[in-house]
Design a protein around this motif. Structure first.
Motif, PDB file in Angstrom:
ATOM      1  N   VAL A  43       0.896  -1.579   0.117  1.00 61.12           N
ATOM      2  CA  VAL A  43       0.005  -0.009  -0.200  1.00 61.12           C
ATOM      3  C   VAL A  43       1.161   1.160   0.013  1.00 61.12           C
ATOM      4  CG1 VAL A  43      -1.285   1.270   0.804  1.00 61.12           C
ATOM      5  CG2 VAL A  43      -1.671  -1.085   1.033  1.00 61.12           C
ATOM      6  N   ASN A  44       1.187   1.858  -1.369  1.00 61.77           N
ATOM      7  CA  ASN A  44       1.714   3.026  -1.107  1.00 61.77           C
ATOM      8  C   ASN A  44       1.466   4.392  -1.220  1.00 61.77           C
ATOM      9  OD1 ASN A  44       4.093   2.038  -2.396  1.00 61.77           O
ATOM     10  ND2 ASN A  44       3.920   1.734  -3.819  1.00 61.77           N
ATOM     11  N   SER A  45      -0.438   4.362  -1.069  1.00 61.30           N
ATOM     12  CA  SER A  45      -0.969   5.416  -1.187  1.00 61.30           C
ATOM     13  C   SER A  45      -0.278   6.188   0.652  1.00 61.30           C
ATOM     14  CB  SER A  45      -2.500   5.346  -0.934  1.00 61.30           C
ATOM     15  OG  SER A  45      -2.895   4.518  -0.263  1.00 61.30           O
ATOM     16  N   THR A  46      -0.246   5.501   1.455  1.00 58.51           N
ATOM     17  CA  THR A  46      -0.084   6.445   2.640  1.00 58.51           C
ATOM     18  C   THR A  46       1.659   7.139   2.661  1.00 58.51           C
ATOM     19  OG1 THR A  46       1.372   4.241   3.396  1.00 58.51           O
ATOM     20  CG2 THR A  46      -0.946   5.035   3.926  1.00 58.51           C
ATOM     21  N   TYR A  47       1.702   6.966   1.953  1.00 57.76           N
ATOM     22  CA  TYR A  47       3.630   7.587   1.298  1.00 57.76           C
ATOM     23  C   TYR A  47       2.841   9.325   1.774  1.00 57.76           C
ATOM     24  CZ  TYR A  47       7.538  10.107  -1.027  1.00 57.76           C
ATOM     25  OH  TYR A  47       8.044  11.157  -1.402  1.00 57.76           O
ATOM     26  N   PHE A  69      -0.339  -7.693   4.148  1.00 55.89           N
ATOM     27  CA  PHE A  69      -0.157  -5.916   2.935  1.00 55.89           C
ATOM     28  C   PHE A  69       1.516  -5.293   3.890  1.00 55.89           C
ATOM     29  CE2 PHE A  69      -5.191  -6.257   2.739  1.00 55.89           C
ATOM     30  CZ  PHE A  69      -5.329  -5.724   2.342  1.00 55.89           C
ATOM     31  N   ILE A  70       2.062  -5.258   3.371  1.00 55.25           N
ATOM     32  CA  ILE A  70       3.296  -3.913   3.484  1.00 55.25           C
ATOM     33  C   ILE A  70       2.945  -2.695   3.434  1.00 55.25           C
ATOM     34  CG2 ILE A  70       5.129  -3.193   3.179  1.00 55.25           C
ATOM     35  CD1 ILE A  70       5.322  -6.138   3.549  1.00 55.25           C
ATOM     36  N   ILE A  71       2.846  -1.960   4.961  1.00 51.71           N
ATOM     37  CA  ILE A  71       2.688  -0.332   4.344  1.00 51.71           C
ATOM     38  C   ILE A  71       3.499   0.907   4.474  1.00 51.71           C
ATOM     39  CG2 ILE A  71       0.581   1.310   5.708  1.00 51.71           C
ATOM     40  CD1 ILE A  71      -0.596  -0.737   4.567  1.00 51.71           C
ATOM     41  N   GLY A 106       4.444  -5.329   7.453  1.00 47.30           N
ATOM     42  CA  GLY A 106       5.896  -4.837   7.888  1.00 47.30           C
ATOM     43  C   GLY A 106       5.585  -3.319   7.474  1.00 47.30           C
ATOM     44  N   TYR A 107       6.509  -2.026   7.815  1.00 44.00           N
ATOM     45  CA  TYR A 107       6.594  -1.200   6.959  1.00 44.00           C
ATOM     46  C   TYR A 107       7.790  -1.404   5.759  1.00 44.00           C
ATOM     47  CZ  TYR A 107       3.684   0.341  11.282  1.00 44.00           C
ATOM     48  OH  TYR A 107       2.710   0.548  12.472  1.00 44.00           O
ATOM     49  N   LEU A 108       7.309  -0.685   4.880  1.00 48.14           N
ATOM     50  CA  LEU A 108       8.330  -0.318   3.728  1.00 48.14           C
ATOM     51  C   LEU A 108       8.607   1.763   4.097  1.00 48.14           C
ATOM     52  CD1 LEU A 108       9.785  -0.724   1.557  1.00 48.14           C
ATOM     53  CD2 LEU A 108       7.549  -0.038   0.363  1.00 48.14           C
ATOM     54  N   ALA A 109       9.623   1.303   4.228  1.00 51.42           N
ATOM     55  CA  ALA A 109      10.074   3.098   4.332  1.00 51.42           C
ATOM     56  C   ALA A 109      11.455   3.404   3.208  1.00 51.42           C
ATOM     57  CB  ALA A 109      10.900   2.792   5.652  1.00 51.42           C
ATOM     58  N   GLN A 110      10.971   3.813   2.388  1.00 50.43           N
ATOM     59  CA  GLN A 110      11.168   4.119   0.550  1.00 50.43           C
ATOM     60  C   GLN A 110      12.018   5.664   0.852  1.00 50.43           C
ATOM     61  OE1 GLN A 110       9.602   3.364  -2.805  1.00 50.43           O
ATOM     62  NE2 GLN A 110      10.737   5.872  -3.722  1.00 50.43           N
TER      63      GLN A 110
END
Length: 257
Positions: A43-47, A69-71, A106-110
């Motif tokens: 889910v990339n919209s949370t960026y 889901f990975i957020i 998990g969370y994704l931090a790009q």
């Protein structure tokens, strides 16, 4: 041998209609259709914006109980780096419905290209590890200075999961690799569109379609590390015109999923 999970970086794209989705599909039906083909999604919209928990409450009603889901964390965490604690707290509240259903992986931090391997930035990563504990945190870098063995040891010590990337072979971008700093592997496929990567005027950065040969090369490399991890996540971010969905299906076929 690890479980391989394959999906796309987001799923609610209008230009997927008539390609991956039926032309007549409504926006509210997209996740239902997506979940028939894939068992996980980023889910990339949370960026860009952290939604009300009701959004995730409705999402979990549309997928099987074993869906994952990975957020992605908000840009305040990875780019501005000014309201980190409050941003993560807001996101944790937002995603509580998927946590309650055991669908959160998990969370994704790009991080941006400007975020380089320097001592203050490593200290910031250590802080992120504490703030997200006990949830998994996957970290993606864009600058090649992070591709060094001492950094992998640092990530392991701070229970941070390294994200491998496929992107254009341009100066100071990360080259393809399959590094694991925990019992979970992760690869994101951004495409290899070198002409548009730094110049939006030439087109969409993620407008790229992987060939079978390119995917097969990755499949072979990934296969070589599956005996040392429990889970391997593969997400396609070349979302232009539904390329990500088709390439994800192609990769599933290579792994006989």
């Amino acid at each position: 041998m690890a479980d391989v999970h394959i999906g796309t970086s987001g799923y609610s794209f209008q230009d997927w209609k008539g390609r991956f989705y039926p032309s007549s599909i409504t926006d509210g039906e997209m996740l239902l259709h997506y979940a028939k083909h894939f068992s996980c999604a980023e889910v990339n919209s949370t960026y860009y914006r952290i939604p009300h928990p009701k959004v995730f409450h409705h999402m979990v009603q549309k997928v099987p109980k074993d869906f994952e889901f990975i957020i992605k964390v908000h840009s305040d965490v990875t780019h501005k780096r000014e309201k980190t604690g409050s941003s993560l707290a807001s996101l944790a509240l937002s995603i509580q419905p998927i946590v309650d259903e055991n669908m959160f992986s998990g969370y994704l931090a790009q991080f941006p290209y400007s975020f380089k391997n320097r001592q203050p930035n490593r200290q910031y990563l250590a802080r992120l590890s504490q703030l997200t504990d006990p949830q998994p945190l996957f970290v993606e870098f864009r600058h090649a200075s992070w591709a060094t063995p001492p950094l992998y040891d640092f990530l392991s010590e701070h229970r941070l999961n390294y994200v491998n990337v496929d992107e254009p072979a341009l100066p100071n971008l990360l080259l393809p690799q399959v590094i694991t700093t925990s019992d979970t592997g992760y690869v994101r496929f951004h495409g290899r569109n070198a002409d548009t990567w730094w110049d939006k005027n030439k087109g969409d950065r993620y407008d790229y379609f992987y060939s079978q040969e390119e995917l097969a090369g990755w499949q072979e490399d990934i296969q070589g590390v599956l005996n040392r991890v429990k889970n391997m996540y593969l997400f396609f971010n070349n979302c232009h015109h539904g390329h990500a969905a088709q390439n994800a299906l192609d990769m599933k076929a290579l792994f006989y999923i």
